[in-house]
Design a protein around this motif. Structure first.
Motif, short mmCIF file in Angstrom:
data_model
loop_
_atom_site.label_atom_id
_atom_site.label_comp_id
_atom_site.label_asym_id
_atom_site.label_seq_id
_atom_site.Cartn_x
_atom_site.Cartn_y
_atom_site.Cartn_z
N SER A 27 95.27 23.82 -12.68
CA SER A 27 96.27 23.93 -11.61
C SER A 27 97.62 24.42 -12.14
CB SER A 27 96.43 22.61 -10.87
OG SER A 27 96.89 21.61 -11.73
N GLU A 28 98.05 23.92 -13.27
CA GLU A 28 99.33 24.37 -13.83
C GLU A 28 99.25 25.80 -14.34
OE1 GLU A 28 101.09 21.70 -16.67
OE2 GLU A 28 100.91 19.98 -15.32
N GLY A 29 98.13 26.15 -14.94
CA GLY A 29 97.96 27.52 -15.43
C GLY A 29 97.96 28.52 -14.30
N VAL A 30 97.21 28.24 -13.26
CA VAL A 30 97.17 29.14 -12.10
C VAL A 30 98.54 29.22 -11.45
CG1 VAL A 30 96.23 29.45 -9.77
CG2 VAL A 30 94.70 28.90 -11.67
N SER A 31 99.21 28.09 -11.33
CA SER A 31 100.55 28.06 -10.74
C SER A 31 101.53 28.92 -11.54
CB SER A 31 101.04 26.62 -10.66
OG SER A 31 102.31 26.57 -10.09
N GLU A 32 101.46 28.83 -12.85
CA GLU A 32 102.34 29.63 -13.71
C GLU A 32 102.07 31.12 -13.54
OE1 GLU A 32 102.90 30.41 -18.42
OE2 GLU A 32 102.73 28.32 -17.80
N TYR A 75 94.75 35.74 -9.46
CA TYR A 75 94.71 37.03 -8.76
C TYR A 75 93.95 36.90 -7.44
CZ TYR A 75 96.51 39.96 -12.62
OH TYR A 75 97.28 40.56 -13.58
N ARG A 76 92.85 36.16 -7.44
CA ARG A 76 92.09 35.97 -6.20
C ARG A 76 92.96 35.32 -5.13
NH1 ARG A 76 87.88 33.73 -9.29
NH2 ARG A 76 86.56 35.43 -9.98
N GLN A 77 93.73 34.34 -5.53
CA GLN A 77 94.60 33.66 -4.56
C GLN A 77 95.70 34.59 -4.07
OE1 GLN A 77 96.09 29.87 -5.89
NE2 GLN A 77 94.10 29.23 -6.64
N LYS A 108 101.86 40.83 -18.47
CA LYS A 108 101.96 39.49 -19.06
C LYS A 108 100.58 38.82 -19.12
CE LYS A 108 104.61 35.23 -18.78
NZ LYS A 108 105.71 34.54 -18.09
N TYR A 109 99.75 39.06 -18.12
CA TYR A 109 98.46 38.37 -18.03
C TYR A 109 97.24 39.28 -17.99
CZ TYR A 109 101.26 34.25 -17.18
OH TYR A 109 102.16 33.23 -17.31
N LEU A 155 100.66 32.61 -10.90
CA LEU A 155 101.10 32.99 -9.55
C LEU A 155 102.61 33.21 -9.50
CD1 LEU A 155 98.95 30.60 -7.33
CD2 LEU A 155 98.72 33.08 -7.52
N SER A 156 103.35 32.32 -10.11
CA SER A 156 104.82 32.43 -10.11
C SER A 156 105.27 33.70 -10.84
CB SER A 156 105.45 31.22 -10.78
OG SER A 156 105.21 30.07 -10.04
N ALA A 157 104.67 33.97 -11.99
CA ALA A 157 105.07 35.14 -12.78
C ALA A 157 104.74 36.44 -12.05
CB ALA A 157 104.38 35.10 -14.14
N VAL A 158 103.56 36.54 -11.46
CA VAL A 158 103.17 37.77 -10.77
C VAL A 158 103.99 37.94 -9.49
CG1 VAL A 158 101.27 39.04 -9.70
CG2 VAL A 158 100.87 37.76 -11.79
N ALA A 159 104.23 36.84 -8.78
CA ALA A 159 105.08 36.92 -7.59
C ALA A 159 106.49 37.37 -7.97
CB ALA A 159 105.12 35.56 -6.89
#
Length: 112
Positions: free
Chosen positions: A11-16, A82-84, A62-63, A18-22
């Motif tokens: 959850s923290e990894g995906v959140s990080e 990315y899927r989200q 970055k990813y 998502l934040s960076a790409v956004a």
């Protein structure tokens, strides 16, 4: 951090991610070519589709990484994020390019 307790890793990894790409999309919001390129790169990464230089000029460096004509995730959580973030873009691409995708999937040289 996750060595002793890995329960929050996903959850923290995906959140990080998502934040960076956004943030990258916000940074490039005035450049439609760049934002479309970032979205295209993410969709091509998710679907393991080859890219062309005209399709992907800018991508999430970055990813993900550009390797041998494909945008590849640096690790598996990137695909989850990315899927989200790009789900609607991915569905739209699939609907518009179904024939091409089926050709790519049917070619043993382009499938994983």
């Amino acid at each position: 951090k996750y060595w002793n307790d890995s329960s929050e890793f996903v959850s923290e990894g995906v959140s990080e991610i998502l934040s960076a790409v956004a943030a990258l999309l916000v940074e490039k919001k005035d450049n439609e070519i760049a934002t479309n390129s970032i979205r295209n790169a993410a969709v091509h990464c998710l679907l393991s589709l080859p890219i062309t230089e005209s399709t992907v000029v800018t991508y999430d460096r970055k990813y993900s990484v550009l390797r041998e004509g494909h945008v590849e995730p640096l690790f598996s959580l990137v695909l989850v994020a990315y899927r989200q973030l790009f789900w609607d873009d991915m569905v739209k691409y699939i609907e518009e390019n179904e024939g091409f995708i089926l050709k790519v999937c049917g070619n043993e040289n382009t499938t994983n």
